[in-house]
Write an enzyme that holds these catalytic residues in place. Structure first.
Site, PDB file in Angstrom:
ATOM      1  N   LYS A  61      -3.058   1.961 -17.155  1.00 50.15           N
ATOM      2  CA  LYS A  61      -3.163   0.687 -17.880  1.00 50.15           C
ATOM      3  C   LYS A  61      -4.566   0.096 -17.783  1.00 50.15           C
ATOM      4  CE  LYS A  61       0.170  -1.219 -15.418  1.00 50.15           C
ATOM      5  NZ  LYS A  61       0.560  -0.123 -14.498  1.00 50.15           N
ATOM      6  N   ARG A  78       5.874  -8.221 -14.848  1.00 50.36           N
ATOM      7  CA  ARG A  78       6.452  -7.131 -14.069  1.00 50.36           C
ATOM      8  C   ARG A  78       7.909  -7.388 -13.698  1.00 50.36           C
ATOM      9  NH1 ARG A  78       1.334  -4.839 -11.784  1.00 50.36           N
ATOM     10  NH2 ARG A  78       1.856  -3.293 -10.242  1.00 50.36           N
ATOM     11  N   ARG A  88      -7.301   8.350  -6.941  1.00 50.55           N
ATOM     12  CA  ARG A  88      -8.010   7.229  -7.569  1.00 50.55           C
ATOM     13  C   ARG A  88      -9.085   6.647  -6.658  1.00 50.55           C
ATOM     14  NH1 ARG A  88      -4.661   2.457 -10.312  1.00 50.55           N
ATOM     15  NH2 ARG A  88      -3.902   1.990  -8.229  1.00 50.55           N
ATOM     16  N   ARG A 147      -8.183   2.325  -2.754  1.00 40.32           N
ATOM     17  CA  ARG A 147      -7.391   1.130  -2.484  1.00 40.32           C
ATOM     18  C   ARG A 147      -6.422   1.391  -1.342  1.00 40.32           C
ATOM     19  NH1 ARG A 147      -5.029  -0.913  -8.153  1.00 40.32           N
ATOM     20  NH2 ARG A 147      -3.203  -1.058  -6.807  1.00 40.32           N
ATOM     21  N   ARG A 164       5.750   1.683  -4.443  1.00 39.79           N
ATOM     22  CA  ARG A 164       5.362   1.013  -5.699  1.00 39.79           C
ATOM     23  C   ARG A 164       6.100   1.620  -6.890  1.00 39.79           C
ATOM     24  NH1 ARG A 164      -0.601   2.096  -5.156  1.00 39.79           N
ATOM     25  NH2 ARG A 164      -0.856   1.303  -7.270  1.00 39.79           N
TER      26      ARG A 164
HETATM   27  P1  ADP Z   1      -0.735  -0.791  -9.978  1.00 38.75           P
HETATM   28  O1  ADP Z   1      -0.298  -1.070 -11.373  1.00 38.75           O
HETATM   29  O2  ADP Z   1      -1.507   0.483  -9.875  1.00 38.75           O
HETATM   30  O3  ADP Z   1       0.355  -0.911  -8.950  1.00 38.75           O
HETATM   31  P2  ADP Z   1      -2.047  -3.396  -9.756  1.00 38.75           P
HETATM   32  O4  ADP Z   1      -3.474  -3.585  -9.453  1.00 38.75           O
HETATM   33  O5  ADP Z   1      -1.538  -3.799 -11.085  1.00 38.75           O
HETATM   34  O6  ADP Z   1      -1.809  -1.850  -9.507  1.00 38.75           O
HETATM   35  O7  ADP Z   1      -1.155  -4.135  -8.654  1.00 38.75           O
HETATM   36  C1  ADP Z   1      -1.424  -4.015  -7.271  1.00 38.75           C
HETATM   37  C2  ADP Z   1      -0.462  -4.907  -6.482  1.00 38.75           C
HETATM   38  O8  ADP Z   1      -0.679  -6.281  -6.845  1.00 38.75           O
HETATM   39  C3  ADP Z   1       1.020  -4.683  -6.774  1.00 38.75           C
HETATM   40  O9  ADP Z   1       1.549  -3.650  -5.980  1.00 38.75           O
HETATM   41  C4  ADP Z   1       1.614  -6.051  -6.451  1.00 38.75           C
HETATM   42  O10 ADP Z   1       1.731  -6.234  -5.049  1.00 38.75           O
HETATM   43  C5  ADP Z   1       0.545  -7.004  -6.944  1.00 38.75           C
HETATM   44  N1  ADP Z   1       0.757  -7.429  -8.364  1.00 38.75           N
HETATM   45  C6  ADP Z   1      -0.072  -7.201  -9.410  1.00 38.75           C
HETATM   46  N2  ADP Z   1       0.418  -7.730 -10.547  1.00 38.75           N
HETATM   47  C7  ADP Z   1       1.594  -8.303 -10.205  1.00 38.75           C
HETATM   48  C8  ADP Z   1       2.603  -9.003 -10.944  1.00 38.75           C
HETATM   49  N3  ADP Z   1       2.505  -9.223 -12.268  1.00 38.75           N
HETATM   50  N4  ADP Z   1       3.692  -9.452 -10.259  1.00 38.75           N
HETATM   51  C9  ADP Z   1       3.814  -9.248  -8.927  1.00 38.75           C
HETATM   52  N5  ADP Z   1       2.918  -8.602  -8.196  1.00 38.75           N
HETATM   53  C10 ADP Z   1       1.814  -8.121  -8.810  1.00 38.75           C
END
Ligand code: ADP
Ligand code: ZN
Length: 214
Positions: free
Chosen positions: A12, A86, A125, A158, A169
């Site tokens: 994404k 999400r 990554r 990360r 996740r």
């Molecule tokens: P990825 O999609 O690879 O898991 P992100 O950078 O989008 O990575 O998200 C990393 C972390 O940040 C998630 O595992 C969660 O803990 C938090 N996070 C990000 N966006 C949200 C969201 N919309 N709602 C809840 N937690 C979020």
């Protein structure tokens, strides 16, 4: 507003970076916003850190607060949301927020990738600490190891890209986020994209349906 939906590792953020800038769409990643908050040690960051380290979702009200602030600060712009919403509560909250700002969800792109490809992408990554650019040790290596091609900053892995947290996740995605596919499909907004190949191929599938910028 456009939403990019898909599991962690679906690409994404990478595809959003290709789609924004040139055509007036702005990339909004709640993950990036949270990582900045953690780095800055802000109240949101302090609250979010433990969830992120475990691969759990940060509470909906925290996320919706961040997005509301962002919308209020930017005014009349078009967003490409990456990693948001999400949960169903976030999706419903987003509808209310957008209505208040006179905007709406124009389209939702589901990036489909087989699970084994997701795991490989996440394990390899590397991310730039400075500008957030995303690389992969094998599929998209930096020209110089450990140095960002875009800004020269240091790249890192990360902390939540370790094997155990990645597995969690992906489970969290299945349990809490996947239901949004049906939510948006029922509203006729969903486009399914094959995102297992090169990022340019994913971009082209999305760009074909993207309304031109104002
Ligand atoms: P990825 O999609 O690879 O898991 P992100 O950078 O989008 O990575 O998200 C990393 C972390 O940040 C998630 O595992 C969660 O803990 C938090 N996070 C990000 N966006 C949200 C969201 N919309 N709602 C809840 N937690 C979020
Ligand atoms: Zn960089």
């Amino acid at each position: 507003m456009i939403i990019l939906l898909g599991a962690p590792g679906a690409g994404k953020g990478t595809v959003a970076a290709l789609l924004t800038g040139a055509n007036g769409w702005r990339h909004v990643s709640t993950g990036d916003m949270l990582r900045e908050a953690v780095k800055a040690g802000s109240p949101v960051g302090l609250q979010a850190k433990a969830y992120m380290e475990k691969g759990e979702l940060v509470p909906d009200d925290v996320i919706l607060g961040l997005v509301r602030e962002r919308l209020a600060a930017d005014g009349d712009v078009r967003y490409l949301f990456d990693g948001f919403p999400r949960t169903r509560a976030q999706a419903e909250g987003l509808d209310r927020l957008l209505a208040a700002f006179g905007a709406r969800v124009d389209g939702v792109f589901l990036l489909e990738v087989p699970r084994e490809v997701l795991i490989d992408r996440l394990a390899g990554r590397r991310v730039c600490r400075q500008c957030g650019a995303v690389f992969h040790v094998r599929n998209m290596p930096t020209r110089v190891e450990g140095v960002c091609d875009r800004c020269g900053g240091p790249t890192y892995q990360r902390p939540d890209d370790n094997e155990a947290t990645v597995a969690n996740r992906l489970d969290v995605y299945q349990r809490q986020t996947e239901e949004l596919i049906g939510f948006y499909r029922a509203r006729g907004l969903l486009h399914v994209v094959d995102a297992a190949g090169a990022v340019e191929a994913t971009r082209d599938q999305i760009a074909a349906h993207l309304p031109a910028a104002m």
